[in-house]
Write an enzyme that holds these catalytic residues in place. Structure first.
Site, PDB file in Angstrom:
ATOM      1  N   CYS A   2      -2.311  -0.272   1.613  1.00  0.00           N
ATOM      2  CA  CYS A   2      -2.157  -0.817   3.389  1.00  0.00           C
ATOM      3  C   CYS A   2      -3.315  -1.759   3.352  1.00  0.00           C
ATOM      4  O   CYS A   2      -4.466  -1.747   2.624  1.00  0.00           O
ATOM      5  CB  CYS A   2      -2.066   0.595   3.586  1.00  0.00           C
ATOM      6  SG  CYS A   2      -0.883   1.687   4.094  1.00  0.00           S
ATOM      7  N   ARG A  27      -1.141  -7.505   2.340  1.00  0.00           N
ATOM      8  CA  ARG A  27      -1.470  -5.962   1.350  1.00  0.00           C
ATOM      9  C   ARG A  27      -0.401  -4.487   1.702  1.00  0.00           C
ATOM     10  O   ARG A  27      -0.428  -3.398   1.394  1.00  0.00           O
ATOM     11  CB  ARG A  27      -2.829  -4.865   2.036  1.00  0.00           C
ATOM     12  CG  ARG A  27      -3.826  -5.965   1.639  1.00  0.00           C
ATOM     13  CD  ARG A  27      -5.746  -5.465   2.355  1.00  0.00           C
ATOM     14  NE  ARG A  27      -5.427  -3.774   1.532  1.00  0.00           N
ATOM     15  CZ  ARG A  27      -6.166  -3.790   0.226  1.00  0.00           C
ATOM     16  NH1 ARG A  27      -7.123  -4.646  -0.303  1.00  0.00           N
ATOM     17  NH2 ARG A  27      -6.405  -2.482   0.307  1.00  0.00           N
ATOM     18  N   TRP A  73       1.978  -0.282   3.947  1.00  0.00           N
ATOM     19  CA  TRP A  73       2.957  -0.396   3.017  1.00  0.00           C
ATOM     20  C   TRP A  73       3.308   1.516   2.741  1.00  0.00           C
ATOM     21  O   TRP A  73       2.917   1.945   2.253  1.00  0.00           O
ATOM     22  CB  TRP A  73       2.852  -0.940   1.803  1.00  0.00           C
ATOM     23  CG  TRP A  73       3.979  -1.183   0.381  1.00  0.00           C
ATOM     24  CD1 TRP A  73       4.763  -2.305   0.963  1.00  0.00           C
ATOM     25  CD2 TRP A  73       3.724  -0.703  -0.554  1.00  0.00           C
ATOM     26  NE1 TRP A  73       5.356  -2.421  -0.411  1.00  0.00           N
ATOM     27  CE2 TRP A  73       5.029  -0.892  -1.106  1.00  0.00           C
ATOM     28  CE3 TRP A  73       3.373   0.319  -1.520  1.00  0.00           C
ATOM     29  CZ2 TRP A  73       5.655  -0.865  -2.908  1.00  0.00           C
ATOM     30  CZ3 TRP A  73       3.498   0.788  -2.274  1.00  0.00           C
ATOM     31  CH2 TRP A  73       4.962   0.107  -3.373  1.00  0.00           C
ATOM     32  N   ASN A  99      -5.918   4.407   3.981  1.00  0.00           N
ATOM     33  CA  ASN A  99      -5.110   3.920   2.924  1.00  0.00           C
ATOM     34  C   ASN A  99      -5.475   4.381   1.639  1.00  0.00           C
ATOM     35  O   ASN A  99      -6.686   5.007   0.634  1.00  0.00           O
ATOM     36  CB  ASN A  99      -5.551   2.579   2.360  1.00  0.00           C
ATOM     37  CG  ASN A  99      -5.382   1.762   1.437  1.00  0.00           C
ATOM     38  OD1 ASN A  99      -3.908   1.648   1.023  1.00  0.00           O
ATOM     39  ND2 ASN A  99      -5.991   0.681   0.906  1.00  0.00           N
ATOM     40  N   GLY A 100      -3.743   5.030   1.009  1.00  0.00           N
ATOM     41  CA  GLY A 100      -4.583   5.252  -0.354  1.00  0.00           C
ATOM     42  C   GLY A 100      -3.197   6.474   0.009  1.00  0.00           C
ATOM     43  O   GLY A 100      -2.071   6.589   0.813  1.00  0.00           O
ATOM     44  N   GLU A 470       7.316 -13.528 -17.198  1.00  0.00           N
ATOM     45  CA  GLU A 470       6.412 -13.845 -16.347  1.00  0.00           C
ATOM     46  C   GLU A 470       7.419 -14.633 -15.283  1.00  0.00           C
ATOM     47  O   GLU A 470       7.705 -14.700 -13.885  1.00  0.00           O
ATOM     48  CB  GLU A 470       5.079 -14.924 -15.920  1.00  0.00           C
ATOM     49  CG  GLU A 470       4.617 -15.490 -14.557  1.00  0.00           C
ATOM     50  CD  GLU A 470       4.430 -13.964 -14.143  1.00  0.00           C
ATOM     51  OE1 GLU A 470       4.541 -12.805 -13.692  1.00  0.00           O
ATOM     52  OE2 GLU A 470       4.376 -14.854 -13.043  1.00  0.00           O
ATOM     53  N   LYS A 474       9.040 -13.657 -10.894  1.00  0.00           N
ATOM     54  CA  LYS A 474       8.935 -14.630 -10.075  1.00  0.00           C
ATOM     55  C   LYS A 474       9.368 -15.063  -9.416  1.00  0.00           C
ATOM     56  O   LYS A 474       9.696 -14.767  -8.359  1.00  0.00           O
ATOM     57  CB  LYS A 474       8.181 -16.384 -10.700  1.00  0.00           C
ATOM     58  CG  LYS A 474       6.841 -16.544 -10.629  1.00  0.00           C
ATOM     59  CD  LYS A 474       5.689 -16.128 -10.105  1.00  0.00           C
ATOM     60  CE  LYS A 474       5.793 -14.968  -9.914  1.00  0.00           C
ATOM     61  NZ  LYS A 474       4.643 -13.820 -10.145  1.00  0.00           N
ATOM     62  N   GLU A 477      10.668 -11.874  -7.522  1.00  0.00           N
ATOM     63  CA  GLU A 477      10.378 -11.304  -6.048  1.00  0.00           C
ATOM     64  C   GLU A 477      10.865 -11.363  -5.314  1.00  0.00           C
ATOM     65  O   GLU A 477       9.948 -11.195  -4.270  1.00  0.00           O
ATOM     66  CB  GLU A 477       9.262 -10.500  -7.627  1.00  0.00           C
ATOM     67  CG  GLU A 477       8.301 -11.447  -6.757  1.00  0.00           C
ATOM     68  CD  GLU A 477       7.026 -11.400  -7.630  1.00  0.00           C
ATOM     69  OE1 GLU A 477       6.285 -10.177  -7.033  1.00  0.00           O
ATOM     70  OE2 GLU A 477       5.839 -12.476  -8.489  1.00  0.00           O
ATOM     71  N   HIS A 493      22.940  -9.194 -28.264  1.00  0.00           N
ATOM     72  CA  HIS A 493      23.396  -7.777 -28.822  1.00  0.00           C
ATOM     73  C   HIS A 493      23.368  -6.802 -27.687  1.00  0.00           C
ATOM     74  O   HIS A 493      23.132  -6.013 -27.156  1.00  0.00           O
ATOM     75  CB  HIS A 493      21.792  -7.261 -29.582  1.00  0.00           C
ATOM     76  CG  HIS A 493      21.199  -7.822 -30.803  1.00  0.00           C
ATOM     77  ND1 HIS A 493      22.287  -7.814 -32.127  1.00  0.00           N
ATOM     78  CD2 HIS A 493      20.528  -8.881 -31.192  1.00  0.00           C
ATOM     79  CE1 HIS A 493      21.919  -8.377 -33.143  1.00  0.00           C
ATOM     80  NE2 HIS A 493      20.748  -9.128 -32.523  1.00  0.00           N
ATOM     81  N   LYS A 588       1.187  -6.871  -2.016  1.00  0.00           N
ATOM     82  CA  LYS A 588       0.197  -7.994  -2.941  1.00  0.00           C
ATOM     83  C   LYS A 588      -0.874  -6.775  -4.078  1.00  0.00           C
ATOM     84  O   LYS A 588      -0.835  -7.370  -4.977  1.00  0.00           O
ATOM     85  CB  LYS A 588      -1.084  -8.628  -2.128  1.00  0.00           C
ATOM     86  CG  LYS A 588      -1.745  -9.600  -3.062  1.00  0.00           C
ATOM     87  CD  LYS A 588      -1.106 -10.475  -4.112  1.00  0.00           C
ATOM     88  CE  LYS A 588      -1.967 -11.231  -4.460  1.00  0.00           C
ATOM     89  NZ  LYS A 588      -1.175 -12.162  -5.356  1.00  0.00           N
TER      90      LYS A 588
HETATM   91  C1  AGP Z   1       3.391 -10.175  -9.277  1.00  0.00           C
HETATM   92  O1  AGP Z   1       3.941 -11.886  -8.423  1.00  0.00           O
HETATM   93  C2  AGP Z   1       3.521  -9.512  -8.699  1.00  0.00           C
HETATM   94  N1  AGP Z   1       2.711  -9.335  -7.506  1.00  0.00           N
HETATM   95  C3  AGP Z   1       2.825  -8.158  -9.151  1.00  0.00           C
HETATM   96  O2  AGP Z   1       3.981  -7.563 -10.308  1.00  0.00           O
HETATM   97  C4  AGP Z   1       1.346  -7.692  -9.548  1.00  0.00           C
HETATM   98  O3  AGP Z   1       1.260  -8.353 -10.607  1.00  0.00           O
HETATM   99  C5  AGP Z   1       1.300  -6.350 -10.219  1.00  0.00           C
HETATM  100  O4  AGP Z   1       1.369  -5.825  -9.408  1.00  0.00           O
HETATM  101  C6  AGP Z   1      -0.110  -6.866 -10.875  1.00  0.00           C
HETATM  102  O5  AGP Z   1      -0.923  -6.594  -9.913  1.00  0.00           O
HETATM  103  P1  AGP Z   1      -2.921  -6.969 -10.381  1.00  0.00           P
HETATM  104  O6  AGP Z   1      -3.002  -8.300 -10.991  1.00  0.00           O
HETATM  105  O7  AGP Z   1      -3.360  -7.541  -8.761  1.00  0.00           O
HETATM  106  O8  AGP Z   1      -3.212  -5.425 -10.964  1.00  0.00           O
END
Ligand code: AGP
Length: 593
Positions: A2, A27, A73, A99-100, A470, A474, A477, A493, A588
């Site tokens: 958050c 966030r 979040w 936050n936490g 990767e 992308k 998500e 397989h 994020k």
């Molecule tokens: C990737 O697009 C996402 N934002 C997510 O998988 C991210 O890479 C992951 O949460 C790790 O975040 P960080 O690099 O800040 O540790």
């Protein structure tokens, strides 16, 4: 994760907090709220939905100079009004944003608050009532410190007191909290980018700290109540340029910033052709018998290239671990391992938890991060900055290529071998510029073709398979299309059973040795109805390939093939009218387990 913001000073707290929450919305954006002092009483405005909605429901009819705000979040409890922050104590005295994660909140409810009423499912509401519970026996800052001593977990808290409204109390343990000073007030936030432009100095709270903040006075204490002198640093906010400029989305801006980021990395880490890395860091790696990368998501996929570099260039056995898997498991360790954590935010709790575990065992810790003031950087023995500047879009882009660039330079430094790395990285930055312009029409065309797919598969082998991981992340998500990445030899397989007429299978081909076999594997899928696409390196391309990328050094190809896939994901999500920078269910930086 958050975002929290607080302000106390002579300026309008409402606008500072709302603007700060907008900057922190990356966030988490399930719900938001704020508490503002109106004469001698705090008024609360909160609801589910984005900050734009909060701006609509907030009352602008009174002047206010003290307030706290929150963007959420969801972790504990549904996305609804009651679970939104701020939370207020039963006797309406204390108001809090958090936050936490408090791990023992259920036990605290039973042990101390059994005669309290709760209106939310959150752990945060337990904290604010625990403070009330202790405030009946002691002064407010003692009550807060006493409550802190009972909490297990991570928390950054801002608390205000209706009986003493000209103070903001801050508490920090594990999750980030930064204090910014300007000439006419104090701002406290989860991230520097939430600060108003006139903040000119700041400091980062250490764990287990409480602060009592008044308009002209900041008092920091430890859990025992001993005062601690804060070390302020000068802040140049323009480094945190977070405007979208002429872009519709941060993601496209950050994709197109990648050439400059790579050049910034070259400037920082090269002196002529020599890599400039702390010799103590190089010695620490050379004295190890194994490198263990630890990361999540995009950073994990970038670390696969780190493994490639260290094994190929330095001959050091290297393994990549999913951070969350290491929280509860203890794989066999060699005698002298070294740990390299890769993290854009430096606040990923899965990584922090593992980092603390292995630091306590006495192992050396390196962080490769975009946040050199983060919690992970704070716990590390060595920190390498990926120099990507703030990455706002939830979908990581520039941090992936930047992390790979820095890992390649680190491996070169450790190997102490003469390589053409600097020129090859310069070439990559140039090729990305070409891709962004020259290949955009082809990428858009491909995006239009695949945008309504039910499932999409990336295939490749070795480096191309890792780039596919990767690429798939992308796409899934931000487009919400079920997308996966497979080693092309693995498709037969089992997964090939999922292929239906028209299922897009996208092959990434950049390595000479696997060019023909990947094409054969793609043909196997096409024979069963798949619609095959090929993203290939120019030197290996067939004329009918869909996207042909200019040549770069074979060991850096994910830095260019992934840019095509970043753009592909962006345009698919654009055509589907998805919220590209804030995709559903995501945040994020994931500061929960
Ligand atoms: C990737 O697009 C996402 N934002 C997510 O998988 C991210 O890479 C992951 O949460 C790790 O975040 P960080 O690099 O800040 O540790």
């Amino acid at each position: 994760m958050c975002g929290i913001v607080g302000y106390i000073g002579v300026k309008d707290a409402r606008s500072i907090i709302l603007e700060g929450l907008k900057a922190l919305e990356y966030r988490g954006y399930d719900s938001s709220g704020l508490a503002l002092l109106d004469k001698n009483e705090f008024k609360i405005y909160k609801d589910k939905g984005r900050i734009a909605h909060l701006c609509e429901i907030t009352d602008y009819s009174f002047e206010t100079h003290v307030g706290i705000g929150h963007t959420r979040w969801a972790t504990h409890g549904m996305v609804n009004y009651d679970n939104s922050h701020p939370h207020i104590s039963n006797n309406k005295r204390f108001i809090l944003v958090h936050n936490g994660i408090i791990e023992n909140y259920r036990k605290l409810k039973i042990d101390y608050l059994s005669d309290y009423n709760f209106y939310s499912e959150t752990d945060s509401e337990v904290i604010v009532n625990l403070i009330e519970f202790y405030s009946k026996k002691m002064c407010t800052d003692s009550a807060i410190r006493k409550a802190m001593s009972k909490l297990e977990g991570s928390y950054a808290l801002l608390i205000v007191d209706n009986e003493n409204p000209d103070v903001i109390y801050c508490v920090k343990n594990k999750t980030p909290l930064i204090l910014g000073m300007s000439n006419d007030g104090v701002t406290i936030a989860s991230d520097i980018i939430a600060f108003p432009k006139d903040v000119n100095k700041y400091f980062i709270f250490e764990d287990q700290r409480i602060a009592i903040i008044k308009q002209n006075d900041v008092k920091i204490m430890d859990l025992m109540g001993f005062e601690i002198k804060p070390e302020f640093k000068d802040l140049k906010l323009d480094e945190y340029n977070i405007s979208k400029g002429n872009y519709d989305h941060y993601m496209l801006k950050e994709i197109e910033e990648q050439p400059d980021v790579i050049r910034r990395i070259i400037t920082k880490y090269f002196d002529d052709d020599n890599a400039v890395i702390d010799y103590k860091l190089i010695d620490a790696i050379n004295n190890s018998d194994k490198i263990n990368f630890v990361a999540c998501g995009t950073s994990l996929y970038a670390s696969f290239m780190g493994k490639y570099f260290f094994e190929k260039l330095c001959g050091i056995p290297t393994e990549c671990f999913v951070a969350s898997e290491l929280v509860y498991s203890n794989p066999l360790m060699t005698k002298k391992p070294i740990f390299i954590f890769v993290s854009q935010s430096g606040e990923t709790l899965d990584c922090i938890t593992v980092m603390k575990k292995y630091k306590q065992q006495g192992f050396k810790i390196i962080s490769i991060t975009n946040s050199v003031e983060s919690t992970m950087a704070h716990y590390s023995d060595f920190v390498l900055d990926i120099c990507a500047n703030t990455e706002i879009s939830v979908a990581s882009t520039k941090s992936y290529t930047a992390s790979i660039a820095v890992m390649s330079i680190l491996a070169k430094a450790v190997s102490n071998k003469k390589t053409n790395l600097k020129n090859n990285l310069n070439r990559v930055s140039q090729v990305i510029e070409d891709i962004i312009v020259d290949l955009k029409p082809l990428v858009k065309d491909m995006a239009k073709k695949i945008q309504n797919s039910k499932a999409i598969f990336y295939i490749g082998r070795g480096i191309d398979y890792w780039a596919g991981d990767e690429a798939a992340l992308k796409l899934k998500e931000i487009s919400y299309i079920n997308t996966d990445s497979y080693s092309s030899g693995e498709l037969k397989h089992g997964t090939i059973a999922l292929i239906e007429d028209g299922t897009p299978v996208i092959a990434i081909i950049t390595q000479e040795g696997t060019n023909s076999i990947i094409r054969s594997n793609l043909a196997e899928a096409e024979a069963r109805g798949a619609k095959g696409y090929v993203i290939s390196l120019e030197s290996l391309a067939y004329s009918k390939d869909d996207i042909i990328i200019p040549n770069v050094a074979h060991y850096l190809t994910p830095m260019v093939s992934v840019v095509v896939c970043q753009m592909l994901a962006y345009y698919v999500a654009l055509y589907k009218n998805n919220d590209i920078d804030k995709p559903k269910n995501l945040a994020k930086s994931v500061t929960v387990e």
